[in-house]
Design an enzyme around this catalytic site. Structure first.
Site, PDB file in Angstrom:
ATOM      1  N   HIS A  84      47.012  36.507  37.926  1.00 34.19           N
ATOM      2  CA  HIS A  84      46.573  37.426  36.865  1.00 34.19           C
ATOM      3  C   HIS A  84      46.875  38.861  37.221  1.00 34.19           C
ATOM      4  O   HIS A  84      46.581  39.283  38.334  1.00 34.19           O
ATOM      5  CB  HIS A  84      45.069  37.277  36.603  1.00 34.19           C
ATOM      6  CG  HIS A  84      44.804  36.185  35.632  1.00 34.19           C
ATOM      7  ND1 HIS A  84      44.613  36.424  34.301  1.00 34.19           N
ATOM      8  CD2 HIS A  84      44.770  34.857  35.803  1.00 34.19           C
ATOM      9  CE1 HIS A  84      44.462  35.255  33.686  1.00 34.19           C
ATOM     10  NE2 HIS A  84      44.542  34.285  34.574  1.00 34.19           N
ATOM     11  N   TYR A 214      36.290  43.628  30.302  1.00 32.74           N
ATOM     12  CA  TYR A 214      35.116  44.446  30.608  1.00 32.74           C
ATOM     13  C   TYR A 214      34.783  45.200  29.324  1.00 32.74           C
ATOM     14  O   TYR A 214      35.566  46.058  28.896  1.00 32.74           O
ATOM     15  CB  TYR A 214      35.427  45.457  31.708  1.00 32.74           C
ATOM     16  CG  TYR A 214      35.848  44.835  33.026  1.00 32.74           C
ATOM     17  CD1 TYR A 214      34.888  44.381  33.934  1.00 32.74           C
ATOM     18  CD2 TYR A 214      37.196  44.717  33.368  1.00 32.74           C
ATOM     19  CE1 TYR A 214      35.273  43.818  35.146  1.00 32.74           C
ATOM     20  CE2 TYR A 214      37.580  44.150  34.574  1.00 32.74           C
ATOM     21  CZ  TYR A 214      36.615  43.699  35.455  1.00 32.74           C
ATOM     22  OH  TYR A 214      37.002  43.143  36.648  1.00 32.74           O
ATOM     23  N   PRO A 307      29.165  42.181  42.078  1.00 33.27           N
ATOM     24  CA  PRO A 307      30.323  41.372  41.652  1.00 33.27           C
ATOM     25  C   PRO A 307      31.310  42.165  40.794  1.00 33.27           C
ATOM     26  O   PRO A 307      32.350  41.643  40.410  1.00 33.27           O
ATOM     27  CB  PRO A 307      29.681  40.239  40.840  1.00 33.27           C
ATOM     28  CG  PRO A 307      28.340  40.734  40.444  1.00 33.27           C
ATOM     29  CD  PRO A 307      27.911  41.756  41.442  1.00 33.27           C
ATOM     30  N   LYS A 311      34.957  41.585  44.846  1.00 35.24           N
ATOM     31  CA  LYS A 311      35.403  41.797  46.225  1.00 35.24           C
ATOM     32  C   LYS A 311      34.726  40.892  47.262  1.00 35.24           C
ATOM     33  O   LYS A 311      35.225  40.762  48.382  1.00 35.24           O
ATOM     34  CB  LYS A 311      35.149  43.257  46.641  1.00 35.24           C
ATOM     35  CG  LYS A 311      35.892  44.279  45.817  1.00 35.24           C
ATOM     36  CD  LYS A 311      37.380  44.174  46.049  1.00 35.24           C
ATOM     37  CE  LYS A 311      38.172  45.177  45.257  1.00 35.24           C
ATOM     38  NZ  LYS A 311      39.588  44.840  45.196  1.00 35.24           N
ATOM     39  N   TYR A 396      41.874  47.578  42.763  1.00 37.18           N
ATOM     40  CA  TYR A 396      41.413  46.386  42.051  1.00 37.18           C
ATOM     41  C   TYR A 396      42.097  45.130  42.599  1.00 37.18           C
ATOM     42  O   TYR A 396      41.445  44.139  42.911  1.00 37.18           O
ATOM     43  CB  TYR A 396      41.701  46.568  40.565  1.00 37.18           C
ATOM     44  CG  TYR A 396      41.115  45.515  39.665  1.00 37.18           C
ATOM     45  CD1 TYR A 396      39.755  45.215  39.702  1.00 37.18           C
ATOM     46  CD2 TYR A 396      41.912  44.836  38.742  1.00 37.18           C
ATOM     47  CE1 TYR A 396      39.218  44.254  38.861  1.00 37.18           C
ATOM     48  CE2 TYR A 396      41.377  43.875  37.887  1.00 37.18           C
ATOM     49  CZ  TYR A 396      40.034  43.590  37.956  1.00 37.18           C
ATOM     50  OH  TYR A 396      39.499  42.651  37.120  1.00 37.18           O
TER      51      TYR A 396
END
Ligand code: APR
Length: 400
Positions: A84, A214, A307, A311, A396
């Protein structure tokens, strides 16, 4: 071959390393030590079935996958996991996608449920003759400050054992026995509570999206994460003192529909059977140093992270890599790796904590209007500034 544990005395070195906990950290460490000549035994409180079916995280960083691949531990992951490289932010009903992989040399995440990785790591270790003791109760480390540490436990038949070792790897999560066996003053602990919580929901439903979403909404954040073609993970921001009991399934779906809504688009959320629901701890916590005497702490036993940036599992795998390398070095006569273990890991841990805190503020705001405005502009910068977007992509997808 290892000795019979029943007759082993505390002052006899019966194995090199006792690993407490068979989560990603402990299992990765055990596997990375395979074939190096360093002997280890893993002690796990739960049954094999339990740990292989415990749904947790699901996003592996590029670096972690490469490390697993190098050690021959990524075959199933690469077959079944999905790469992804795009995520989406929804801000007040408008969609913004961020092709973070394109911004970071093509590096992608892999969506692969943690329990699948746990299954792979257990199989690889056990199939090559590795020793894991499941259902080990009352595990207790002893003499961690001296040269002859040992670990005691009671097996499923009620028989007590003591295993002497040279080092103990505490991989038993945030509430395990390892960190709490360190005497007062032996370590420092730093905690941060953002003052909000997430309701985490696991549902038997194909994802309604091809990438992570998000969504920022006046009623609070909502997240749509990916797990598999048939299972999806959702998060809903809720008050820090909320409980899952306050969230019947109908309320969960109604809030998800509302917080993900994109007026004027044909995007729709598919509902399914909810199989798990719980309030997720959003605390950040770091232990310094990540070692005391002959006890080394790894993963959640040493640090927990919200979360938000996905990570936790990746940090656990990184700790295991660093410690495995340091232990191999130790048995070659070089202790510099062990001496630097904590510092090496903490540098990455704090960078991830910083990123996670940035992202937490960006998607939830700060609770006051001024702070909310600055948080929002920081997020919007990702779509107007190439530098901001590149910074996000690197953090990220994970530092190398
Ligand atoms: N004795 C033996 N085993 C124990 C004990 C104990 N007293 N206490 C806990 N354990 C076991 C747990 O049952 C679990 O299998 O230790 C293991 C710890 O695993 P995790 O909690 O998964 O921790 P870790 O391996 O550090 O993985 C990092 O980061 O974001 C998260 O979800 C991610 O769980 C992952 C974690």
């Amino acid at each position: 071959m290892l000795a019979q544990y029943h007759s082993v005395q505390a002052d006899t070195v019966a194995t090199d390393i006792v690993i407490i906990g068979a989560g990603p950290a402990g299992l990765a460490l055990a596997n990375l030590l395979r074939g190096t000549g360093v002997r280890c035994v893993v002690l796990e409180r739960q049954s094999r079935h339990y740990v292989e079916n415990r749904a947790r995280a699901g996003l592996l960083e590029y670096r972690a996958v490469e490390a697993l691949r190098r050690h021959g531990l990524a075959d199933r992951l690469l077959e079944l996991g999905a790469p992804h490289g795009v995520c989406e932010f929804r801000i007040d009903g408008k969609r913004f996608t961020l092709p973070y992989s394109d911004l970071y040399e093509g590096r992608t995440h892999y969506v692969y449920p943690q329990q699948e990785l746990v299954k792979d790591l257990i199989a690889a270790f056990v199939d090559s003759g590795g020793d894991i003791r499941f259902e080990a109760k009352d595990v207790a480390p002893h003499d961690i400050a001296g040269p002859n540490p040992s670990v005691t436990w009671t097996d499923a038949d009620g028989e007590q054992h003591r295993l002497g070792c040279e080092f103990i790897a505490g991989c038993d999560g945030f509430r395990g026995v390892s960190r709490s066996s360190i005497p007062a003053g032996g370590i420092r602990e730093f905690s941060h509570q953002p003052g909000i919580a997430w309701l985490g929901v696991l549902a038997e439903v194909p994802p309604s999206t091809e990438h992570v979403i998000y969504s920022l909404h006046p009623k609070g954040f909502a997240g749509h994460m990916l797990r598999s073609p048939t299972i999806s993970r959702f998060f809903l921001q809720c008050p820090a003192d909320d409980s899952a009991a306050a969230w019947p399934d109908e309320r969960v779906w109604a809030e998800l529909h509302e917080r993900f809504a994109v007026p004027g688009s044909d995007w729709a959320l598919t509902e399914g059977r909810i199989i798990e629901k719980g309030v997720v701890d959003m605390r950040g916590h770091v232990t310094e140093p990540m070692a005391y005497g002959r006890l080394y702490l790894l993963g959640d036993a040493a640090h927990v992270i919200t979360p938000v940036g996905a990570k936790g599992m990746n940090l656990a795998l990184h700790d295991a890599e660093v410690l495995a390398g340091a232990l191999v070095q130790h048995y070659q006569g070089d202790d510099s790796g062990l001496a630097g273990y904590s510092e090496t890991c903490l540098r990455r841990v704090w960078r991830c904590q910083e990123f996670s805190q940035w992202m937490t503020t960006a998607i939830h705001g700060t609770g006051d209007t001024f702070g909310d405005r600055t948080a929002r502009i920081r997020l919007e910068n990702l779509f107007s500034s190439a530098t901001s977007a590149a910074w996000f992509a690197e953090n990220y997808v994970g530092l190398m």
